[in-house]
Design a protein around this motif. Structure first.
Motif, PDB file in Angstrom:
ATOM      1  N   ALA A 190     -18.506  14.866 -24.173  1.00 46.71           N
ATOM      2  CA  ALA A 190     -17.071  15.101 -24.343  1.00 46.71           C
ATOM      3  C   ALA A 190     -16.775  16.087 -25.467  1.00 46.71           C
ATOM      4  CB  ALA A 190     -16.344  13.784 -24.606  1.00 46.71           C
ATOM      5  N   ALA A 191     -17.670  16.138 -26.463  1.00 44.88           N
ATOM      6  CA  ALA A 191     -17.443  17.038 -27.597  1.00 44.88           C
ATOM      7  C   ALA A 191     -17.593  18.494 -27.203  1.00 44.88           C
ATOM      8  CB  ALA A 191     -18.408  16.692 -28.727  1.00 44.88           C
ATOM      9  N   GLU A 192     -18.289  18.764 -26.087  1.00 45.08           N
ATOM     10  CA  GLU A 192     -18.548  20.137 -25.658  1.00 45.08           C
ATOM     11  C   GLU A 192     -17.834  20.456 -24.348  1.00 45.08           C
ATOM     12  OE1 GLU A 192     -22.749  19.796 -25.370  1.00 45.08           O
ATOM     13  OE2 GLU A 192     -23.083  19.892 -27.545  1.00 45.08           O
ATOM     14  N   ASP A 193     -16.743  19.743 -24.082  1.00 44.68           N
ATOM     15  CA  ASP A 193     -16.048  19.865 -22.798  1.00 44.68           C
ATOM     16  C   ASP A 193     -14.563  20.108 -23.027  1.00 44.68           C
ATOM     17  OD1 ASP A 193     -15.149  19.524 -20.098  1.00 44.68           O
ATOM     18  OD2 ASP A 193     -14.725  17.428 -20.570  1.00 44.68           O
ATOM     19  N   PRO A 194     -14.131  21.370 -23.135  1.00 38.08           N
ATOM     20  CA  PRO A 194     -12.708  21.637 -23.368  1.00 38.08           C
ATOM     21  C   PRO A 194     -11.839  21.467 -22.127  1.00 38.08           C
ATOM     22  CG  PRO A 194     -13.906  23.698 -23.168  1.00 38.08           C
ATOM     23  CD  PRO A 194     -14.936  22.601 -23.111  1.00 38.08           C
ATOM     24  N   ASP A 195     -12.457  21.362 -20.942  1.00 38.54           N
ATOM     25  CA  ASP A 195     -11.679  21.363 -19.704  1.00 38.54           C
ATOM     26  C   ASP A 195     -11.325  19.976 -19.183  1.00 38.54           C
ATOM     27  OD1 ASP A 195     -11.866  24.141 -19.713  1.00 38.54           O
ATOM     28  OD2 ASP A 195     -13.717  24.133 -18.538  1.00 38.54           O
TER      29      ASP A 195
END
Length: 478
Positions: free
Chosen positions: A303-308
């Protein structure tokens, strides 16, 4: 002696002596019981409260405790046979009947009989739990202004902020909902993301509690094979194409039961594949705070690397603390957050404020980091003790992966050793193990068992449990 065992033993002693008193007769004073049994006043108070809850004793403030009047009326026996028709009618028109099967979960929740080594547990042994720190946190929480008032439905802002910082990346408190533990969060997420009758992709093997939730919601779990590096992306992509699923549930860190960590090169691939399918990834980050001392730096949550907003993140404080500290979090971005919020409000309104306040007090205290360091060291020692004992005494049980986090080892049985027979034989020999079958939503590739090293008292009990398991295996030899 541990306070809880003292209370139980005193309650048993008093229960056995109740026949010495006539109904309404007065029991010895609390002071007399303290002196007679050499226990604390708190132990006496709790033991009497236990007997009062059982209807055996009546306590009167300022007067003492008295034997209760016996119950004379026998409850009427009702006829519940009509329910068979009513419950079957509920599922007659459902595309996928909801199957509420908690057997796979109860294996890890049920306490084995006294004297049995508990290799089937899913929580830390009391000696590993931060009991003093939790008690102090709860006491401080109870004195906070407004601690017993109604909390915000999304959770206390400070607690949401703490979880957001723990997840990292650009996740903010506005993206976080406080939940009553991880199981509740997974239930909410599956209900929000997958309509009844549709498919949900799961790692194979995977956590039985999640499979139970999915089936209870009328979903069709579809297995996606995993290896030592986590779920296989090419098979995940094929499963999305074949099923049209819109949800994939994953445990990327110290997966239960295998202990695998999703490989670096697969992390972005999994999110990309889900995004291309127009699907969500439910990330169950249950074991991050059960990392072993020798693990090295951990990968960030997906989740920390998922802006979408592809990843819906689930985490909890329960596993590293106590089964009763049921405080967790859901993190999501975009319109799905409103759906998650609505389902949670309808189901439970909110998580009890005193519990949220206590969680805040705990994670904000110096005792929190000390506890995590202690657990990290102890879990590594227990893992090494169990792995060494298995290699020495049970080499025929394959241990393909020794994890650097979590609380269990996943063992493959030889084809000549039936899983069901071994689980039953182990219990007869005095050790409870978790069968592998509930971890698969389709036919398993072979027999397995899961052994937990967190729910036992220490290395001595681990060694004794492996010895008993050896006895069970020997008894099954032709």
């Amino acid at each position: 002696m541990h306070e809880r065992s003292s209370v139980g033993e005193l309650a048993n002693s008093l229960r056995a002596e109740l026949n010495r008193y006539s109904p309404g007769g007065k029991l010895p004073s609390s002071r007399a019981l303290v002196e007679r049994y050499r226990v604390s006043p708190v132990t006496v108070t709790r033991a009497l409260a236990q007997l009062a809850a059982e209807g055996l004793v009546v306590t009167r403030p300022g007067a003492g405790a008295f034997r209760a009047e016996p119950r004379t009326r026998t409850p009427a026996v009702g006829d519940t046979s009509w329910q068979e028709v009513a419950l079957s009618a509920d599922t007659a028109t459902e595309l996928v009947p909801r199957a509420v099967d908690a057997s796979g979960v109860l294996v890890t929740l049920s306490a084995p009989p006294p004297g049995v080594v508990e290799f089937n547990g899913g929580y830390l042994h009391p000696s590993l739990q931060p009991e003093r720190a939790m008690a102090a946190a709860l006491a401080r929480a109870g004195r906070r202004p407004g601690a017993w008032g109604r909390p915000p439905t999304d959770g206390l802002p400070e607690l949401r902020e703490w979880f957001a910082r723990e997840i990292g990346g650009s996740v903010t408190a506005a993206d976080v909902l406080i939940t009553a533990g991880g199981q509740s969060a997974i239930t909410t997420a599956l209900r929000a993301l997958a309509p009844p009758g549709t498919h949900v992709l799961v790692e194979s093997p995977t956590y039985p509690g999640m499979l139970a939730v999915a089936r209870a919601a009328g979903l069709r779990p579809v297995p996606v094979p995993a290896d030592a590096d986590g779920v296989r992306p090419e098979l995940l992509e094929a499963a999305f194409r074949a099923t049209g699923a819109r949800v994939f549930v994953s445990q990327p860190l110290f997966q239960n039961p295998t202990g695998a960590v999703l490989a670096t090169e697969r992390r972005s691939e999994v999110v990309r594949i889900a995004r291309a399918a127009g699907a969500f990834v439910i990330e169950d980050d249950f074991a991050r705070r059960l990392v072993h001392e020798d693990a090295g730096p951990l990968p960030a949550p997906l989740a920390a690397e998922d802006p979408d907003g592809v990843v819906v993140h689930v985490c909890s404080l329960t596993k590293p603390t106590s089964p009763s500290l049921r405080v967790g979090a859901l993190a999501a971005r975009g319109p799905v957050l409103e759906r998650l919020r609505a389902i949670q409000v309808v189901d439970s309104f909110f998580v009890a404020r005193p519990l949220q306040e206590a969680a805040l007090e705990l994670v904000g205290s110096p005792a929190w980091s000390r506890h995590l360091r202690s657990v990290s060291q102890e879990l590594r020692n227990r893992r090494d003790t169990m792995a060494a004992a298995l290699a020495l005494h049970l080499p025929e049980l394959a241990l393909p992966h020794i994890p650097c986090g979590g609380y269990q080892l996943w063992l493959r049985l030889p084809d000549t050793l039936p899983e069901t027979a071994l689980v039953a034989g182990a219990l007869r020999a005095g050790v409870a193990v978790a069968p592998g079958r509930p971890y698969f939503c389709a036919e398993p590739p072979g027999g397995h068992i899961r052994l937990s090293f967190a729910g036992v008292a220490g290395p001595t009990e681990i060694a004794e449990g492996v010895r008993r398991l050896r006895t069970a295996v020997d008894e099954l030899r032709p």
